[in-house]
Design an enzyme around this catalytic site. Structure first.
Site, PDB file in Angstrom:
ATOM      1  CB  THR A 141      -0.950  -0.016   1.229  1.00  0.00           C
ATOM      2  OG1 THR A 141      -1.533  -1.318   1.321  1.00  0.00           O
ATOM      3  CG2 THR A 141      -2.041   1.019   1.102  1.00  0.00           C
ATOM      4  CG  ASP A 161       3.901   1.319   7.867  1.00  0.00           C
ATOM      5  OD1 ASP A 161       3.746   0.623   6.831  1.00  0.00           O
ATOM      6  OD2 ASP A 161       4.729   1.031   8.750  1.00  0.00           O
ATOM      7  N   GLY A 162       1.207   0.970   6.060  1.00  0.00           N
ATOM      8  CA  GLY A 162       0.098   0.035   5.920  1.00  0.00           C
ATOM      9  C   GLY A 162      -0.121  -0.720   7.227  1.00  0.00           C
ATOM     10  CE  LYS A 177       3.074  -1.046  10.580  1.00  0.00           C
ATOM     11  NZ  LYS A 177       2.971  -1.473   9.161  1.00  0.00           N
ATOM     12  CD  GLU A 179       6.339  -1.888   8.958  1.00  0.00           C
ATOM     13  OE1 GLU A 179       6.183  -2.022   7.752  1.00  0.00           O
ATOM     14  OE2 GLU A 179       5.759  -2.605   9.787  1.00  0.00           O
TER      15      GLU A 179
HETATM   16  C1  5RP Z   1       5.151  -4.806   6.804  1.00  0.00           C
HETATM   17  C2  5RP Z   1       3.841  -4.292   7.254  1.00  0.00           C
HETATM   18  C3  5RP Z   1       2.895  -3.835   6.207  1.00  0.00           C
HETATM   19  O1  5RP Z   1       2.575  -2.514   6.425  1.00  0.00           O
HETATM   20  C4  5RP Z   1       1.658  -4.693   6.287  1.00  0.00           C
HETATM   21  O2  5RP Z   1       2.033  -6.046   6.116  1.00  0.00           O
HETATM   22  C5  5RP Z   1       0.632  -4.312   5.225  1.00  0.00           C
HETATM   23  O3  5RP Z   1       1.151  -4.564   3.956  1.00  0.00           O
HETATM   24  P1  5RP Z   1       0.317  -4.285   2.641  1.00  0.00           P
HETATM   25  O4  5RP Z   1       0.240  -2.819   2.466  1.00  0.00           O
HETATM   26  O5  5RP Z   1       1.123  -4.973   1.551  1.00  0.00           O
HETATM   27  O6  5RP Z   1      -1.031  -4.938   2.815  1.00  0.00           O
HETATM   28  O7  5RP Z   1       3.522  -4.214   8.409  1.00  0.00           O
HETATM   29  O8  5RP Z   1       5.900  -5.250   7.886  1.00  0.00           O
END
Ligand code: 5RP
Length: 248
Positions: A48, A101-102, A114, A123
């Site tokens: 994302t 962040d996602g 996460k 993160e």
């Molecule tokens: C990586 C993370 C990502 O933010 C989480 O996995 C979400 O990922 P995506 O945006 O691909 O769904 O915590 O460590």
């Protein structure tokens, strides 16, 4: 043999379907509304965040926006550099204006899981240095209760020598199973950007006191960090299937 994470993102995942377009609209809204000129921005990891960085790069080009980006992983660093954004670090910029962040799951109380991509430690460090921590996600990440949507457990980054005692301790104290994350084809444990292993803890569904559980797990010797982000996120943007963005 160890496998590192997020060294580039699979092209197939970037093809635009409903889920990808939901990620994109959430990412664009956060970048459009929250990133201001002359600021320091934390760049999260995952698929994302790619859309957020693309939008940020557009704004830099179109509006002459001046931003410094702090990475949360090898992937984020490459993304920043590939998009010709200015890369900084916490040594020079210990205070961030915002971090974007996602998440793997966000519950009704803004507790997050996460670390699906294994980048949870950096993160969490970067998010903790930011005045505003913004989450961008598609609609599948939005749940009432942790574990309702995301079935891969809570990632816990651990020092390699301690992974078995930590597994035992977590399973004995809380129940569930804490499985070591393996690389593709079980080639060996996944190794994080920090040289550690990851346990994915499939927890019992009746657990609720995440603040306390997070604090307790964090105190187990050998635990480096948990993928539970409690009381950290200021706002979440969920891209919805109908093209709208739900804010929480
Ligand atoms: C990586 C993370 C990502 O933010 C989480 O996995 C979400 O990922 P995506 O945006 O691909 O769904 O915590 O460590």
């Amino acid at each position: 043999i160890a496998a590192r994470l997020w060294h580039g993102y699979p092209r197939s995942l970037l093809k635009m379907g409903p889920l990808e377009s939901a990620k994109k609209i959430a990412a664009h809204k956060a970048v459009n509304e929250y990133v201001q000129n002359n600021t320091v921005i934390g760049i999260g990891s995952g698929s994302t965040v790619v859309y957020a960085v693309h939008r940020l790069a557009e704004r830099v080009k179109e509006e002459g926006l001046n931003v410094v980006c702090i990475s949360t992983s090898f992937q984020a660093r490459q993304l920043i550099l590939d998009n010709h954004l200015t890369l900084g670090d916490l040594e020079t910029y210990p205070k961030l204006d915002c971090a974007i962040d996602g998440a793997d799951e966000v519950d009704a109380e803004m507790n997050l899981i996460k670390g699906g991509g294994g980048c949870l430690l950096q993160e969490k460090i970067v998010a903790s240095c930011a005045q505003q921590f913004l989450v961008i996600a598609d609609y599948t990440k939005n749940s009432q209760k942790l574990g309702e949507q995301y079935k891969k457990g809570i990632p816990i980054e651990v020092v390699p020598m301690a992974y078995v005692p930590i597994q035992h301790r977590i399973e004995k104290t809380y129940g569930g199973t804490a499985k070591i994350r393996m690389a593709v084809a079980k080639a060996g444990p996944v190794v994080t950007d920090n040289g550690n292993f990851i346990l994915d803890w499939h927890f019992p569904q009746d657990l609720t006191n995440w603040n306390k559980i997070n604090e307790e797990i964090s105190l187990i010797p050998g635990v480096v960090e948990t993928g539970l982000f409690i009381n950290m996120a200021e706002k979440a943007f969920f891209g919805m299937p109908d093209g709208s963005v739900k804010e929480q």
